[in-house]
Design a protein around this motif. Structure first.
Motif, short mmCIF file in Angstrom:
data_model
loop_
_atom_site.label_atom_id
_atom_site.label_comp_id
_atom_site.label_asym_id
_atom_site.label_seq_id
_atom_site.Cartn_x
_atom_site.Cartn_y
_atom_site.Cartn_z
N ILE A 1 0.84 -1.20 0.00
CA ILE A 1 0.00 0.00 0.00
C ILE A 1 0.87 1.25 0.00
O ILE A 1 0.63 2.22 -0.74
CB ILE A 1 -0.93 0.01 1.22
CG1 ILE A 1 -1.98 -1.10 1.12
CG2 ILE A 1 -1.62 1.37 1.38
CD1 ILE A 1 -3.00 -0.89 0.03
N PHE A 2 1.93 1.25 0.84
CA PHE A 2 2.82 2.41 0.93
C PHE A 2 3.53 2.65 -0.39
O PHE A 2 3.60 3.79 -0.88
CB PHE A 2 3.84 2.20 2.05
CG PHE A 2 4.86 3.30 2.13
CD1 PHE A 2 4.54 4.52 2.71
CD2 PHE A 2 6.15 3.12 1.61
CE1 PHE A 2 5.47 5.53 2.78
CE2 PHE A 2 7.08 4.14 1.68
CZ PHE A 2 6.74 5.35 2.26
N ARG A 3 4.07 1.59 -1.00
CA ARG A 3 4.79 1.73 -2.27
C ARG A 3 3.85 2.21 -3.38
O ARG A 3 4.23 3.02 -4.24
CB ARG A 3 5.44 0.40 -2.65
CG ARG A 3 6.62 0.03 -1.74
CD ARG A 3 7.01 -1.42 -1.91
NE ARG A 3 7.35 -1.75 -3.28
CZ ARG A 3 7.50 -3.00 -3.73
NH1 ARG A 3 7.31 -4.02 -2.90
NH2 ARG A 3 7.83 -3.23 -4.98
N ARG A 4 2.62 1.74 -3.35
CA ARG A 4 1.65 2.17 -4.35
C ARG A 4 1.30 3.65 -4.18
O ARG A 4 1.18 4.39 -5.16
CB ARG A 4 0.39 1.31 -4.24
CG ARG A 4 -0.63 1.60 -5.33
CD ARG A 4 -1.69 0.50 -5.40
NE ARG A 4 -2.58 0.80 -6.50
CZ ARG A 4 -3.65 1.60 -6.40
NH1 ARG A 4 -3.95 2.13 -5.24
NH2 ARG A 4 -4.42 1.84 -7.45
N GLN A 5 1.14 4.09 -2.95
CA GLN A 5 0.88 5.50 -2.68
C GLN A 5 2.00 6.38 -3.21
O GLN A 5 1.75 7.45 -3.78
CB GLN A 5 0.71 5.74 -1.18
CG GLN A 5 -0.65 5.35 -0.63
CD GLN A 5 -0.75 5.66 0.84
OE1 GLN A 5 0.11 5.27 1.63
NE2 GLN A 5 -1.79 6.39 1.22
N GLU A 6 3.23 5.94 -3.02
CA GLU A 6 4.38 6.71 -3.50
C GLU A 6 4.34 6.83 -5.03
O GLU A 6 4.64 7.89 -5.58
CB GLU A 6 5.68 6.04 -3.05
CG GLU A 6 5.93 6.12 -1.54
CD GLU A 6 6.10 7.56 -1.09
OE1 GLU A 6 6.97 8.25 -1.63
OE2 GLU A 6 5.32 8.00 -0.21
N ARG B 1 -4.80 7.29 -16.13
CA ARG B 1 -3.67 6.41 -16.41
C ARG B 1 -3.65 5.28 -15.39
O ARG B 1 -3.84 5.52 -14.20
CB ARG B 1 -2.35 7.19 -16.37
CG ARG B 1 -2.14 8.10 -17.56
CD ARG B 1 -0.96 9.02 -17.34
NE ARG B 1 -1.28 10.08 -16.38
CZ ARG B 1 -0.39 10.90 -15.87
NH1 ARG B 1 0.88 10.78 -16.20
NH2 ARG B 1 -0.75 11.85 -15.04
N VAL B 2 -3.40 4.08 -15.86
CA VAL B 2 -3.33 2.91 -14.98
C VAL B 2 -1.90 2.39 -15.03
O VAL B 2 -1.40 2.04 -16.10
CB VAL B 2 -4.32 1.80 -15.41
CG1 VAL B 2 -4.24 0.62 -14.46
CG2 VAL B 2 -5.73 2.36 -15.48
N GLY B 3 -1.23 2.35 -13.89
CA GLY B 3 0.16 1.90 -13.83
C GLY B 3 0.33 0.66 -13.00
O GLY B 3 -0.62 0.16 -12.40
N ARG B 4 1.56 0.17 -12.96
CA ARG B 4 1.90 -1.00 -12.16
C ARG B 4 3.01 -0.63 -11.20
O ARG B 4 4.04 -0.10 -11.61
CB ARG B 4 2.36 -2.17 -13.04
CG ARG B 4 1.32 -2.75 -13.97
CD ARG B 4 0.15 -3.38 -13.23
NE ARG B 4 0.56 -4.43 -12.32
CZ ARG B 4 0.69 -5.71 -12.65
NH1 ARG B 4 0.45 -6.09 -13.89
NH2 ARG B 4 1.03 -6.61 -11.78
N THR B 5 2.80 -0.89 -9.93
CA THR B 5 3.82 -0.63 -8.92
C THR B 5 4.75 -1.82 -8.74
O THR B 5 5.95 -1.66 -8.52
CB THR B 5 3.16 -0.31 -7.56
OG1 THR B 5 2.21 0.74 -7.74
CG2 THR B 5 4.19 0.12 -6.53
N PHE B 6 4.19 -2.99 -8.86
CA PHE B 6 4.94 -4.22 -8.56
C PHE B 6 5.17 -5.00 -9.85
O PHE B 6 4.35 -5.80 -10.27
CB PHE B 6 4.18 -5.07 -7.55
CG PHE B 6 3.55 -4.27 -6.45
CD1 PHE B 6 4.34 -3.69 -5.47
CD2 PHE B 6 2.19 -4.05 -6.42
CE1 PHE B 6 3.77 -2.92 -4.47
CE2 PHE B 6 1.62 -3.29 -5.43
CZ PHE B 6 2.40 -2.72 -4.45
#
Length: 397
Positions: free
Chosen positions: A105-110, A143-148
């Motif tokens: 969740i934190f990495r996605r928020q960043e 825009r739809v991105g990928r964090t992982f």
């Protein structure tokens, strides 16, 4: 939407959230993922339910490429078939839902925060091209991105000289090839996984699409942003939407405005009440009216148009009073001067739903038009500007 669910009897379980999204342009998808992770997390399986052609498969594919899906799953799961023809999702496609841990969740928020701080001027040329294409396809753009992202290993080239050599009697196009190994999930990836399922669409009764061929459906269902088309009609004038719908302006003191919200591929024709029947008989099934297509033989099997009288009272020249919903073909917003009473007669194919929506979905839609085209009942079309989503509103809170 919440009120509609209550009217349908869905009162047992409260709605967790209602989200406005566009799977086609990505608008709202990041916010939907955040809402799903907050409310549903990975506590159970998720099913995409809805009527045929509601956009479930497009949403499934958007979620498959987002942070809602396990990082390796897009390489393993096939995308859902997106087709205008009902019933193309024949099986239950699924992908494993990622577990939204605190770290994820934190990495996605960043990531969302960093993307929200980028202005359109800071985008790369490739991102600009992609954004401009989306603006042509819809009004609400995101825009739809990928964090992982899964790090992909460098491919190992297996050199086999026997596969690269051939004699003059051999055809290199038929050289034996090694079978491609299909990627699959490991046991650990699926043993405790929760899944997001795409389901076949529910076939609706009284739906216009039930009477159309696959080619006709492709013309009726809009694939790009609808451009409003406004026409001014006097009493005893008639508006045709292809050969699928007809609206007669029977009685009224002054002219009224009719704004068509339907696929840009469907033609609109305006004629007089005295000529309307002859126009329909002559051109229905032919190129001028587009849909249905197939000439006299097609029209013999197509349902006849059934009339329904509608009485309205205008509220002003800048605000529509109601929408005439033409099943899956779209709707026509009606605008009239304040306190002006109108008597209309709307026609739809027998068996297709026709209804009145009050208040209208877009009450100020008649104001989005260009100048009047001299000598005609039409106004020049004017596409409203697209709204690019600010991803700051999409993050977890």
């Amino acid at each position: 939407m919440a009120a509609a669910c209550a009217r349908a009897g869905l009162r047992g379980a409260p709605l967790a959230a209602v989200r406005l999204v566009s799977a086609k342009t990505g608008f709202g998808v990041e916010g939907l993922v955040s809402a799903l992770q907050r409310s549903w997390r990975a506590a159970g399986d998720v099913y995409l339910l809805g009527a045929a052609n509601a956009g479930k498969s497009a949403l499934f594919n958007a979620l498959l490429r987002s942070d809602y899906c396990k990082s390796r799953a897009p390489d393993v799961v096939h995308c859902a078939t997106v087709s205008p023809w009902p019933g193309t999702t024949l099986g239950l496609l699924k992908f494993p839902i990622i577990n939204p841990t605190c770290d994820r969740i934190f990495r996605r928020q960043e990531r969302l925060r960093a993307e929200a701080e980028k202005t359109e001027e800071q985008l790369s040329d490739e991102e600009h091209k992609y954004l401009n294409r989306l603006k042509k396809e819809g009004y609400l753009v995101g825009r739809v991105g990928r964090t992982f992202q899964r790090s992909k290993p460098t491919p190992v080239i297996d050199f086999d000289p026997d596969l690269l050599s051939y004699s003059v009697d051999e055809d290199p196009g038929h050289s034996p090839r090694k079978p491609v190994e299909k990627e699959e999930f490991s046991y650990n990836e699926v043993k405790d996984a929760r899944w997001c399922f795409d389901t076949p669409g529910i076939m609706r009764e009284n739906c216009l699409l039930n009477f159309l061929t696959d080619k006709e459906v492709k013309l009726v269902l809009p694939m790009r942003a609808i451009v409003p088309r406004t026409f001014i009609l006097k009493p005893e004038m008639v508006l045709f939407l292809a050969a699928l719908a007809r609206i007669d302006y029977l009685e009224g003191e002054k002219s009224a405005w009719f704004t068509v919200m339907a696929s840009n591929l469907l033609p609109v024709h305006v004629t007089t009440l005295s000529q309307a029947d002859a126009v329909y008989e002559k051109y229905a099934g032919k190129e001028l009216m587009k849909v249905p297509m197939g000439g006299e033989e097609r029209m013999k099997e197509f349902p006849r148009l059934v009339p329904q009288d509608i009485t309205l009272e205008g509220i002003g020249a800048t605000e529509a009073v109601a929408d005439i919903k033409l099943s899956s073909a779209g709707w026509v917003a009606v605008t009239a001067h304040a306190q002006q009473k109108l008597l209309l007669r709307a026609h739809m194919p027998e068996g297709a739903a026709l209804s009145l929506r009050q208040p209208p979905l877009l009450p100020h839609i008649p104001n989005i038009r260009g100048a009047r085209i001299p000598g005609t009942a039409a106004y020049r079309t004017k596409k409203p500007p697209s709204l690019v989503e600010n991803l700051k509103a999409s993050g977890n809170r």
